[in-house]
Write an enzyme that holds these catalytic residues in place. Structure first.
Site, mmCIF file in Angstrom:
data_model
loop_
_atom_site.group_PDB
_atom_site.id
_atom_site.type_symbol
_atom_site.label_atom_id
_atom_site.label_comp_id
_atom_site.label_asym_id
_atom_site.label_seq_id
_atom_site.Cartn_x
_atom_site.Cartn_y
_atom_site.Cartn_z
ATOM 1 N N GLU A 30 0.848 -1.252 0.110
ATOM 2 C CA GLU A 30 -0.011 -0.060 0.018
ATOM 3 C C GLU A 30 0.906 1.333 -0.032
ATOM 4 O OE1 GLU A 30 -2.924 -0.158 -0.435
ATOM 5 O OE2 GLU A 30 -3.708 1.785 -0.023
ATOM 6 N N GLU A 64 -1.205 9.897 -4.793
ATOM 7 C CA GLU A 64 0.101 8.681 -4.918
ATOM 8 C C GLU A 64 0.347 8.359 -6.297
ATOM 9 O OE1 GLU A 64 -1.371 7.680 -0.350
ATOM 10 O OE2 GLU A 64 -1.803 6.303 -1.803
ATOM 11 N N ASP A 66 -6.747 2.697 3.914
ATOM 12 C CA ASP A 66 -6.020 1.340 4.200
ATOM 13 C C ASP A 66 -7.007 0.334 4.555
ATOM 14 O OD1 ASP A 66 -4.035 3.108 4.603
ATOM 15 O OD2 ASP A 66 -4.375 3.358 6.706
HETATM 16 P P1 AMP Z 1 -6.513 7.510 1.348
HETATM 17 O O1 AMP Z 1 -6.129 8.732 1.054
HETATM 18 O O2 AMP Z 1 -5.506 6.364 1.013
HETATM 19 O O3 AMP Z 1 -6.835 7.273 2.774
HETATM 20 O O4 AMP Z 1 -7.840 7.068 0.785
HETATM 21 C C1 AMP Z 1 -8.680 7.746 0.899
HETATM 22 C C2 AMP Z 1 -10.018 6.998 0.040
HETATM 23 O O5 AMP Z 1 -10.986 6.916 0.966
HETATM 24 C C3 AMP Z 1 -10.651 8.037 -0.990
HETATM 25 O O6 AMP Z 1 -10.095 7.769 -1.949
HETATM 26 C C4 AMP Z 1 -12.141 7.639 -0.775
HETATM 27 O O7 AMP Z 1 -12.327 6.324 -1.486
HETATM 28 C C5 AMP Z 1 -12.371 6.970 0.773
HETATM 29 N N1 AMP Z 1 -13.257 8.032 1.381
HETATM 30 C C6 AMP Z 1 -12.608 9.211 1.529
HETATM 31 N N2 AMP Z 1 -13.706 10.021 2.300
HETATM 32 C C7 AMP Z 1 -14.912 9.181 2.268
HETATM 33 C C8 AMP Z 1 -16.021 9.241 2.953
HETATM 34 N N3 AMP Z 1 -16.425 10.373 3.506
HETATM 35 N N4 AMP Z 1 -16.764 8.272 2.830
HETATM 36 C C9 AMP Z 1 -16.518 7.001 2.239
HETATM 37 N N5 AMP Z 1 -15.273 6.960 1.649
HETATM 38 C C10 AMP Z 1 -14.348 7.905 1.744
#
Ligand code: AMP
Length: 449
Positions: free
Chosen positions: A271, A301, A433
Site C-alpha cells: 500500500e 499517490e 487502508d
Molecule cells: P487514502 O487517501 O488512501 O486514505 O484513501 C482515501 C479514500 O477513502 C478515498 O479515495 C475514498 O475512496 C475513501 N473516502 C474518503 N472519504 C470518504 C467518505 N467520506 N466516505 C467514504 N469513503 C471515503
C-alpha cells in the site's frame, strides 16, 4: 452479479494474513473554522503566503505547518509531512491541543480491522513493538513473530510487547468540506473533508524485519496466504547509526522475496502512502514494486508514482489516461494487479481474475470503508449494515459510463465501482487502508482464472 457481502466475509475468515510494518499512535484532532482561523492569526501571515508557493517537505516552523496545512486544505487532499523540529511539539500541545488516541499506521489499522473480520490468523509485525500500541489492538487472533531458541515462534501480540519502548505518535488534523477561512484578503475553502498529518519519525523505529527474523522469513511465509505491507514512506534518509534509506529499502526487497520462496502461492500487496521525497520514492518504487503482486494507492499517490516512473501527470477523472497509466505500471513492474481509489471511484485491474471477481472485491472494501467513515470505527460485523446503505457517488457513476465505452479495448479485466461516499464522515484517516486491505483479502479469497 456481485456476490453478497456476507458470503465474501465468510470466505475471508479462512485466510491467514501477514500485516507489516508501520504502526503508531494517532492523536486525532478535528479543527473547526474558528480553530483554524485562530492558528492563522497567530503566525506570520506574510511568511505563510510565501511558503505556500513551495512544496514543503519537512515541518520546522509554525509557518511551515500553517502553509503546508492550508495548501492541502485548499485542495481537500490528504497529506502527510514529517516533523523536522521536535521543539514544535510544545507549541502543538499548548496552542492547538491534543486529540483522542487510537491505533494508527497502515499496518496497525489493518491488523485491527482483520481482527474484526475474524481472519483465521493475523501475523502482525512492527519493529520494535511498544506496549502502548498493543494496548490499542484487538486481541483476536493477532500474533507477533519472534525467534526463540533459534526457531520461529508466533506469540500473542500482547505477550510480545515491550513496556519500555516509546511509540511513534502522529498528529492528525481533520477538517470538514466547505470550511472557509481567511488568509488576509484571500478566502480559502476546503474542497473535501480530509486530514493533514504531522508525522514523527523516531530513530528507533525501523521499517524492516529485524536481523534474527530475516533468517526465518521462508518459514514465516508458509504460515500465511497473503501479506499486506506498507510503511516504506516513513523510512528516513539516514539513521543515527549511519544506515540509509537505500539499505532499508533494498533489505525489504530481498526479505519480501524470501517470504515467497517456500510458498509460491503467497501474494503480497503493497500500500502506497504520500512520500514527498522524490529520490526515496523513486528508489522505493524501483526496488519494491518488482517483488510485490499488487499495489494500492489513492489519486495523489498515483500522480506521484507516474511522475517518478514516466515523468508525466494524470487527471483522475480522465479515465482513459488513468487506465493507460495503470496498465503501463503493471507491465513495467510485472505486477499481477493494481488498485486505485479516489473520492469518486475505485478501480482494480488484473489479468488473473474475471471482471466480476474484481468488482466483488471492490464492493467488499468499499462497504468496510463506508462503514468506518459513517461510524468512526468498526467494532463488529453487524456494523457493516450501515456501510451497505451508503449510496454511490454520482461522479463515479458518470465515469463508469465513460469506462464502459472503452472496456473492450483492453486485454485486462477492469473492476470498477463508484465510491460509497459518506456525506459527513466521522473520520477520514485510515479509510484508504481499510478499503485496500478489504479489497486485497476479498480478492485472495476468490477464484482466479
Ligand atoms: P487514502 O487517501 O488512501 O486514505 O484513501 C482515501 C479514500 O477513502 C478515498 O479515495 C475514498 O475512496 C475513501 N473516502 C474518503 N472519504 C470518504 C467518505 N467520506 N466516505 C467514504 N469513503 C471515503
Amino acid at each position: 452479479m456481485l456476490r453478497s457481502f456476507y458470503e465474501t466475509l465468510n470466505q475471508v475468515a479462512n485466510l491467514s494474513l501477514l500485516v507489516a510494518f508501520n504502526a503508531n499512535i494517532d492523536s486525532i484532532k478535528h479543527l473547526s473554522k474558528s480553530e483554524i482561523q485562530r492558528i492563522i492569526d497567530n503566525v506570520d501571515k506574510e511568511k505563510v503566503k510565501r511558503l505556500m508557493e513551495f512544496n514543503i517537505k519537512t515541518i520546522r516552523t509554525k509557518e511551515d505547518f500553517v502553509a503546508a496545512f492550508l495548501s492541502a486544505f485548499k485542495e481537500g487532499k490528504p497529506k502527510e509531512i514529517p516533523l523536522g523540529n521536535d521543539k514544535l511539539n510544545e507549541w502543538f500541545d499548548s496552542f492547538i491541543g491534543t486529540g483522542y488516541e487510537r491505533i494508527g499506521g497502515q499496518a496497525g489499522i489493518v491488523a485491527n480491522l482483520m481482527g474484526v473480520l475474524c481472519l483465521k490468523k493475523i501475523i502482525f509485525y512492527t519493529n520494535p513493538l511498544p506496549k502502548q500500541i498493543t494496548d490499542l489492538m484487538e486481541k483476536r487472533n493477532i500474533f507477533y513473530p519472534t525467534i526463540t531458541n533459534g526457531k520461529l515462534e508466533l506469540k500473542k501480540v500482547e505477550e510480545a510487547a515491550d513496556e519500555k519502548i516509546k511509540p511513534k505518535i502522529n498528529r492528525i488534523f481533520e477538517y470538514t468540506k466547505g470550511t472557509s477561512i481567511n488568509l488576509d484578503e484571500e478566502k480559502i475553502i476546503a474542497k473535501n473533508s480530509s486530514r493533514f498529518i504531522v508525522a514523527s519519525r523516531p530513530d528507533e523505529v525501523r521499517i524492516c524485519f529485524d536481523r534474527k527474523l530475516s533468517d526465518h522469513l521462508e518459514d514465516l511465509g508458509k504460515h500465511v496466504d497473503g501479506a499486506f505491507v506498507s510503511g516504506f514512506h516513513s523510512i528516513k534518509e539516514k539513521y543515527s547509526d549511519g544506515l540509509t534509506f537505500e539499505y532499508y529499502i533494498s533489505k525489504n526487497s530481498e526479505d519480501l522475496r524470501k517470504l515467497k520462496r517456500k510458498n509460491r502461492s503467497l501474494k503480497i500487496h503493497m500500500e502506497m502512502a504520500s512520500l514527498p521525497n522524490e529520490e526515496i520514492r523513486k528508489y522505493m518504487i524501483d526496488e519494491i514494486f518488482p517483488v510485490v503482486d499488487y499495489v494500492g494507492m489513492d489519486n495523489v499517490e498515483l500522480n506521484d508514482v507516474i511522475y517518478s516512473v514516466f515523468r508525466t501527470r494524470t487527471d483522475e477523472n480522465d479515465i482513459r489516461n488513468v487506465i493507460k497509466n495503470l496498465i503501463d505500471l503493471i507491465d513495467v513492474f510485472s505486477l499481477e494487479g493494481i488498485q486505485l481509489h479516489t473520492y469518486n471511484y475505485m478501480l482494480l485491474i488484473s489479468k488473473k481474475y474475471e471482471e466480476a471477481e474484481l468488482t466483488n472485491a471492490l464492493n467488499f472494501g468499499s462497504i468496510l470503508a463506508a462503514t468506518k467513515a459513517a461510524l468512526g470505527g468498526i467494532v463488529s460485523v453487524s456494523d457493516f449494515m450501515v456501510g451497505m446503505k451508503v449510496p454511490f457517488n454520482i461522479n463515479g457513476l458518470k465515469i463508469e459510463n465513460e469506462l464502459n465505452k472503452i472496456r473492450q479495448n483492453y486485454e485486462y479485466s477492469i473492476g470498477f465501482l463508484p465510491t460509497r461516499m459518506v456525506e459527513n464522515p466521522k473520520i477520514t484517516v485510515g479509510l484508504g487502508d481499510t478499503l485496500s486491505s478489504g479489497i486485497f483479502v476479498a480478492l485472495l479469497s476468490s477464484n482466479n482464472k
